[in-house]
Design a protein around this motif. Structure first.
Motif, mmCIF file in Angstrom:
data_model
loop_
_atom_site.group_PDB
_atom_site.id
_atom_site.type_symbol
_atom_site.label_atom_id
_atom_site.label_comp_id
_atom_site.label_asym_id
_atom_site.label_seq_id
_atom_site.Cartn_x
_atom_site.Cartn_y
_atom_site.Cartn_z
ATOM 1 N N GLU A 60 0.832 -1.208 0.000
ATOM 2 C CA GLU A 60 0.000 0.000 0.000
ATOM 3 C C GLU A 60 0.867 1.259 0.000
ATOM 4 N N ILE A 75 -6.584 9.340 3.379
ATOM 5 C CA ILE A 75 -7.198 8.108 3.907
ATOM 6 C C ILE A 75 -6.182 6.964 3.871
ATOM 7 N N LYS A 79 -4.632 4.819 6.982
ATOM 8 C CA LYS A 79 -4.815 3.360 7.032
ATOM 9 C C LYS A 79 -3.464 2.658 7.249
ATOM 10 N N ASP A 82 -2.281 2.986 10.656
ATOM 11 C CA ASP A 82 -2.998 2.048 11.543
ATOM 12 C C ASP A 82 -2.324 0.678 11.522
ATOM 13 N N GLU A 83 -1.939 0.236 10.324
ATOM 14 C CA GLU A 83 -1.336 -1.110 10.202
ATOM 15 C C GLU A 83 -0.032 -1.175 11.009
ATOM 16 N N GLY A 133 -7.885 -3.256 0.559
ATOM 17 C CA GLY A 133 -8.745 -2.825 1.672
ATOM 18 C C GLY A 133 -9.984 -3.708 1.778
ATOM 19 N N ASP A 137 -8.274 -6.773 3.967
ATOM 20 C CA ASP A 137 -8.727 -6.374 5.310
ATOM 21 C C ASP A 137 -10.035 -7.064 5.650
ATOM 22 N N GLU A 165 -10.507 -0.770 13.908
ATOM 23 C CA GLU A 165 -9.824 -0.032 12.836
ATOM 24 C C GLU A 165 -9.961 -0.752 11.494
ATOM 25 N N GLU A 166 -9.924 -2.085 11.540
ATOM 26 C CA GLU A 166 -10.014 -2.851 10.287
ATOM 27 C C GLU A 166 -11.341 -2.617 9.574
ATOM 28 N N HIS A 169 -10.940 0.174 7.433
ATOM 29 C CA HIS A 169 -10.079 -0.173 6.290
ATOM 30 C C HIS A 169 -10.864 -0.900 5.202
ATOM 31 N N GLN A 172 -12.982 1.547 3.339
ATOM 32 C CA GLN A 172 -12.277 2.438 2.402
ATOM 33 C C GLN A 172 -11.951 1.679 1.116
#
Ligand code: BYC
Length: 321
Positions: A60, A75, A79, A82-83, A133, A137, A165-166, A169, A172
């Motif tokens: 990504e 965005i 993301k 977050d990962e 995503g 995800d 959070e996922e 993801h 998105q």
């Protein structure tokens, strides 16, 4: 002889206490006594999970500078960040089992620890960011929702936070795919091409069929796994087929059909040769992923040294207060 007998009794009592706790559905916490096999099983799984989160930032990351709008870029950046955070929660959870971060990273670099098969495929177009995503995800959520009830407390708590959070993801990714499917013929073709390339590797993320999964037996006995690889894969297929239909994407599986009696979609055979080749280090991007991780880890040595020097300085200050 007497001493040996005593040690055996202590071991048996420990195992009995542990198994009673597991059977009651209580969480096992870092200071609880646990069999060596349980500890090792968790270190393997949690560290591999952590490595997957961090290596997963690479495909990504390739698209941050090429995102098609400022909104899409913001965005995607959030993301990917977050990962990285997920990797950190998971490394911390594994550390509570007595393994250091350095040991885990060394195992990854030495090829002794795995990371998810899926991150060894390239992200070739913007639609791949949508597919990652939505599908990757999406598959991860199905697996991780089940792991929220895993028996080891720190792992289960990390999963609760990660799942929240996922779900952002996954949405998105689906939004990108939906947008492309309502665009020009070229954009629709690009979305379908990404779907074709990511579908089967996403199904492989759940691991080999149950009959071929060596760790499942212990994982169920110790309530590390609450659902089997095949159960979770089926759940993912059932929910994703409908999402694909809504936006006009075709699942690249000619054998896919609704089975009324089973209440599930039947699917075609998975290419397990490809799976074992990829997790064995010979997928399209394995070498590139590892080379990048190793280089960045070594370039970042000064940051770790600085953080450690700061920690020691603070510790000294507290001692002299
Ligand atoms: N890939 O006995 P089995 C994310 C290995 S990241 C590679 O069924 P188990 C995201 C397995 O390790 C989310 N290897 O194992 C991040 C074992 O080999 P070893 C990643 C695999 O543990 C950034 C052997 O095959 N999620 O969402 O009972 C951007 C036999 O397997 C795979 C997790 O890591 C695979 N897919 O079950 C975007 C979930 N599958 O270790 C998104 C946590 C199997 O003996 N892990 N192998 O050398 C699990 O839930 C379980 O470990 C698995 C496998 C279901 C994956």
């Amino acid at each position: 002889m007497e001493l040996l007998q005593k040690t055996d009794n202590i071991q048996e009592d420990m195992l009995k206490g542990f198994e009673e706790k597991i059977n009651r559905g209580d969480a096992i916490e870092p200071k609880d006594r646990m069999p060596d096999g349980y500890r090792k099983h968790l270190i393997r799984q949690i560290s591999q999970h952590a490595h997957s989160e961090v290596i997963g930032m690479q495909p990504e990351g390739n698209w941050i500078t090429r995102a098609p709008s400022l909104r899409a870029k913001q965005i995607l950046l959030a993301k990917i960040q977050d990962e990285g955070g997920h990797g950190l929660y998971l490394y911390s959870a594994a550390e509570t089992l007595g393994v250091s971060r350095d040991e885990m990273i060394n195992q990854l670099h030495a090829g002794k620890a795995k990371y998810s098969n899926i991150f060894n495929y390239p992200a070739l177009t913007w639609a791949d960011i949508g597919a990652i995503g939505w599908l990757v995800d999406g598959a991860a959520i199905v697996n991780q929702v089940s792991l929220q009830r895993t028996s080891y407390g720190p792992y289960s708590r990390a999963m609760v936070r990660i799942c929240k959070e996922e779900s952002f993801h996954q949405r998105q990714g689906y939004e990108i795919m939906a947008k492309m499917m309502s665009g020009t013929p070229d954009q629709r073709e690009m979305a379908q091409d990404a779907m074709n390339r990511w579908w089967w590797p996403s199904l492989m993320m759940f691991g080999p069929h149950d009959s071929e999964s060596p760790h499942t037996g212990d994982a169920f006995r110790w309530k590390i796994k609450r659902h089997s690889n095949d159960e979770l894969r089926q759940k993912f297929i059932d929910k994703t087929v409908q999402q694909a239909e809504v936006i006009g994407l075709t699942i690249p599986d000619k054998d896919l059909k609704w089975n009324q009696a089973a209440g599930h979609y039947d699917h075609g055979p998975i290419n397990w040769d490809e799976f074992y080749r990829v997790i064995g280090g010979n997928g399209p991007c394995n070498k590139q992923r590892m080379a990048h991780h190793t280089a960045v880890h070594s370039e970042g040595a000064w940051v770790r040294a600085a953080a450690e020097a700061y920690r020691l300085k603070k510790e000294k200050q507290i001692l002299h207060q």
